[in-house]
Design a protein around this motif. Structure first.
Motif, PDB file in Angstrom:
ATOM      1  N   UNK A  47     -23.230   0.191   1.737  1.00 54.79           N
ATOM      2  CA  UNK A  47     -23.265  -0.479   3.193  1.00 54.79           C
ATOM      3  C   UNK A  47     -25.498  -0.175   3.361  1.00 54.79           C
ATOM      4  N   UNK A  48     -25.245   0.720   2.301  1.00 52.72           N
ATOM      5  CA  UNK A  48     -26.545   1.196   2.125  1.00 52.72           C
ATOM      6  C   UNK A  48     -27.317   0.413   1.721  1.00 52.72           C
ATOM      7  N   UNK A  49     -28.684  -0.434   2.395  1.00 46.29           N
ATOM      8  CA  UNK A  49     -29.541  -1.606   1.758  1.00 46.29           C
ATOM      9  C   UNK A  49     -30.744  -0.796   1.994  1.00 46.29           C
ATOM     10  N   UNK A  50     -31.654  -1.271   1.264  1.00 48.50           N
ATOM     11  CA  UNK A  50     -33.229  -1.335   0.492  1.00 48.50           C
ATOM     12  C   UNK A  50     -33.957  -2.098   1.655  1.00 48.50           C
ATOM     13  N   UNK A  51     -34.949  -1.666   2.544  1.00 50.26           N
ATOM     14  CA  UNK A  51     -35.458  -2.607   3.197  1.00 50.26           C
ATOM     15  C   UNK A  51     -35.148  -1.593   4.821  1.00 50.26           C
ATOM     16  N   UNK A  52     -33.807  -1.994   5.175  1.00 48.21           N
ATOM     17  CA  UNK A  52     -33.073  -2.116   5.982  1.00 48.21           C
ATOM     18  C   UNK A  52     -32.452  -0.413   6.745  1.00 48.21           C
TER      19      UNK A  52
END
Length: 160
Positions: A47-52
């Motif tokens: 669930x860890x997203x780049x840019x979010x």
């Protein structure tokens, strides 16, 4: 008739004793499983997203990291390792996962990297001495080498 009862009980006692020894031996050779570090939950780690996400949201989702980067606070590492150990032998890793979350200076997630057991290496020290660069001094030079050097007049000794 008593001799036949004695002759039957002695082999039976030996058999029971032998069975006990075998059971203890086999029980001592059992494998022990161990888990160290972060307990990986694939749903949370995916669930860890780049840019979010940012530093705060990563800590809320995954918890505090196992350790922070040594040269920069912009990298979080979550390390998980499973080991197996045979009786009294040293534990050996069977699986490992390292999740690295990198942040930009503003604290936003820039990259999420995963590595596994392929990066685990075994180190074998060579002997019981660490080779160092420097002088090779003899035993007597080690013992008597400082005579006259510590507290000598003109060498900056206290009270002079």
């Amino acid at each position: 008739m008593t001799t036949s009862i004695l002759s039957l009980s002695v082999p039976r006692a030996r058999l029971v004793a032998l069975g006990l020894v075998v059971a203890l031996t086999v029980g001592g050779c059992s494998q022990l499983k161990g888990r160290q570090g972060y307990i990986v939950d694939p749903v949370l780690t995916d669930s860890v997203s780049v840019g979010v996400d940012n530093r705060e949201s990563v800590e809320k989702t995954l918890g505090r990291p196992t350790f922070v980067g040594q040269f920069s606070n912009n990298e979080y590492y979550y390390v998980s390792r499973e080991t197996r150990q045979l009786a009294f032998a040293k534990p050996r890793p069977i699986s490992q996962q390292v999740l690295r979350v990198r942040f930009d200076p503003a604290g936003n997630v820039v990259a999420v990297d995963r590595t596994g057991i392929e990066l685990v290496s075994k180190l074998s020290p060579s002997g019981d001495k660490t080779p160092t660069l420097g002088r090779n001094r003899s035993f007597f030079e080690d013992i008597f080498g400082n005579i006259g050097a510590v507290g000598a007049p003109g060498a900056g000794a206290p009270g002079q």
